[in-house]
Design a protein around this motif. Structure first.
Motif, PDB file in Angstrom:
ATOM      1  N   GLU A   4       1.170  -1.308   0.026  1.00 15.16           N
ATOM      2  CA  GLU A   4      -0.201   0.020  -0.209  1.00 15.16           C
ATOM      3  C   GLU A   4       0.784   1.358   0.152  1.00 15.16           C
ATOM      4  O   GLU A   4       0.494   2.494  -0.776  1.00 15.16           O
ATOM      5  N   LEU A   5       1.550   1.290   0.571  1.00 19.58           N
ATOM      6  CA  LEU A   5       2.486   2.109   0.865  1.00 19.58           C
ATOM      7  C   LEU A   5       3.461   2.763  -0.166  1.00 19.58           C
ATOM      8  O   LEU A   5       3.885   4.342  -1.089  1.00 19.58           O
ATOM      9  N   LEU A  15       9.372  -0.891   5.831  1.00 23.87           N
ATOM     10  CA  LEU A  15       8.495  -2.465   5.707  1.00 23.87           C
ATOM     11  C   LEU A  15       7.368  -2.356   5.966  1.00 23.87           C
ATOM     12  O   LEU A  15       6.046  -2.762   5.404  1.00 23.87           O
ATOM     13  N   GLY A  16       6.757  -0.532   6.064  1.00 23.92           N
ATOM     14  CA  GLY A  16       5.038  -0.014   6.405  1.00 23.92           C
ATOM     15  C   GLY A  16       5.204   1.497   7.101  1.00 23.92           C
ATOM     16  O   GLY A  16       6.453   2.082   6.551  1.00 23.92           O
ATOM     17  N   ALA A  17       3.925   2.135   6.726  1.00 30.19           N
ATOM     18  CA  ALA A  17       3.910   3.171   7.028  1.00 30.19           C
ATOM     19  C   ALA A  17       2.403   3.454   7.986  1.00 30.19           C
ATOM     20  O   ALA A  17       1.380   2.957   7.683  1.00 30.19           O
ATOM     21  N   LEU A  18       2.445   4.590   8.361  1.00 27.96           N
ATOM     22  CA  LEU A  18       1.334   5.227   8.728  1.00 27.96           C
ATOM     23  C   LEU A  18       0.623   6.275   8.371  1.00 27.96           C
ATOM     24  O   LEU A  18       1.361   7.085   7.687  1.00 27.96           O
ATOM     25  N   HIS A  19      -0.508   6.551   7.032  1.00 29.74           N
ATOM     26  CA  HIS A  19      -0.952   7.006   6.100  1.00 29.74           C
ATOM     27  C   HIS A  19      -1.830   7.851   7.435  1.00 29.74           C
ATOM     28  O   HIS A  19      -2.676   8.246   7.877  1.00 29.74           O
ATOM     29  N   ILE A 122       6.450  12.632   4.358  1.00 30.32           N
ATOM     30  CA  ILE A 122       7.563  11.842   4.453  1.00 30.32           C
ATOM     31  C   ILE A 122       8.556  11.557   5.476  1.00 30.32           C
ATOM     32  O   ILE A 122       9.336  12.411   5.232  1.00 30.32           O
ATOM     33  N   TYR A 123       7.934  11.063   6.493  1.00 29.86           N
ATOM     34  CA  TYR A 123       8.632  10.769   7.682  1.00 29.86           C
ATOM     35  C   TYR A 123       9.623   9.268   8.225  1.00 29.86           C
ATOM     36  O   TYR A 123       8.492   8.256   8.089  1.00 29.86           O
ATOM     37  N   PRO A 124      10.427   9.861   8.631  1.00 30.69           N
ATOM     38  CA  PRO A 124      11.144   8.007   8.668  1.00 30.69           C
ATOM     39  C   PRO A 124      11.054   7.687  10.559  1.00 30.69           C
ATOM     40  O   PRO A 124       9.973   8.839  10.791  1.00 30.69           O
ATOM     41  N   LYS A 208      18.294   7.689   2.095  1.00 33.86           N
ATOM     42  CA  LYS A 208      18.382   7.343   1.177  1.00 33.86           C
ATOM     43  C   LYS A 208      17.358   5.595   1.506  1.00 33.86           C
ATOM     44  O   LYS A 208      17.069   4.793   0.521  1.00 33.86           O
ATOM     45  N   LYS A 209      17.919   5.707   2.757  1.00 36.44           N
ATOM     46  CA  LYS A 209      16.777   4.253   3.233  1.00 36.44           C
ATOM     47  C   LYS A 209      15.770   4.401   2.887  1.00 36.44           C
ATOM     48  O   LYS A 209      15.357   3.661   2.849  1.00 36.44           O
ATOM     49  N   TYR A 210      14.763   5.462   3.411  1.00 36.85           N
ATOM     50  CA  TYR A 210      13.639   5.376   2.306  1.00 36.85           C
ATOM     51  C   TYR A 210      13.332   5.408   1.491  1.00 36.85           C
ATOM     52  O   TYR A 210      11.839   5.802   0.489  1.00 36.85           O
ATOM     53  N   CYS A 211      13.783   7.046   0.535  1.00 36.32           N
ATOM     54  CA  CYS A 211      13.912   7.239  -1.080  1.00 36.32           C
ATOM     55  C   CYS A 211      15.369   6.959  -1.552  1.00 36.32           C
ATOM     56  O   CYS A 211      16.195   7.888  -1.876  1.00 36.32           O
TER      57      CYS A 211
END
Length: 232
Positions: A4-5, A15-19, A122-124, A208-211
């Motif tokens: 979904e992310l 691994l996942g995210a809060l929207h 986008i927040y880590p 780069k860990k998430y982008c």
């Protein structure tokens, strides 16, 4: 989940995210300008660049002394002082049990060619031990995207340039036991944030860990902010 992310943000991995559908960004300078204009229409007076040198609280009024020799008399005083709040508290005779320690947040900005990189903020995942949010991607209302901030000790409460130094501010921080206790308990995090400040490559690695599609050439220096962190 991560599927979904990727549907919401194809360039972001995790691994996942809060929207959070209600979060947003605004132009804070424009908000302050609108508030000021409204206050002036209601009869307020604005004075800029005038230092407060003394505050005397009496039963019937408050006297505020200014560095230019003027005095303001008021029946109430609301001090939204941020970086100078502890000093103003001491001026009025209070003894706050915390001190403001300034932390500078340094940002980069992405080129216009990457303005469609993300559509959300986008927040880590933050470190719960620290009051900072980590390096994040913020899509501004004009379409540009900023990357940051880090969080490094500032040696000037209002010095936004990278190498700003105010001797009085630096002494206030470095002579304060609360700061050193905070520093000792966060050595690893502090070293990581300092590395982000000193090395553009370290900054890129963090985001780069998430982008992962970002490259070094995408990062251009942007403006800095200073957080008024209260430490006891």
């Amino acid at each position: 989940n991560h599927h979904e992310l990727r549907q919401l943000e194809p360039h972001i991995i995790g691994l996942g995210a809060l929207h959070v559908g209600s979060t947003a960004i605004t132009d804070y300078r424009a908000v302050c300008q609108a508030m000021l204009a409204l206050l002036i229409r209601l009869g307020a007076e604005a004075r800029f660049g005038v230092e407060v040198t003394g505050i005397v609280e009496r039963p019937d009024a408050i006297s505020i002394d200014l560095a230019n020799g003027g005095t303001v008399i008021s029946d109430r005083l609301v001090a939204c002082a941020g970086l100078q709040s502890d000093r103003l508290a001491r001026l009025v005779g209070l003894a706050p049990d915390s001190r403001i320690v300034p932390f500078k947040g340094e940002y980069y900005t992405l080129p216009k060619s990457r303005s469609s990189l993300v559509t959300h903020l986008i927040y880590p995942v933050p470190d719960p031990k620290l009051p900072f949010l980590g390096v994040h991607l913020t899509r501004h209302i004009n379409g540009e995207i900023s990357v940051g901030p880090n969080a490094v000790l500032a040696l000037s409460r209002e010095g936004y340039d990278r190498h700003s130094l105010d001797r009085a501010d630096a002494h206030d921080t470095l002579s304060y036991g609360g700061f050193w206790r905070f520093a000792r308990s966060n050595l690893r995090s502090g070293a990581r944030e300092l590395a982000l400040s000193l090395s553009k490559q370290h900054y890129l690695t963090a985001v780069k860990k998430y982008c992962p599609s970002l490259v070094l050439a995408d990062l251009a220096r942007y403006s800095s902010g200073i957080r008024a962190q209260a430490i006891n």
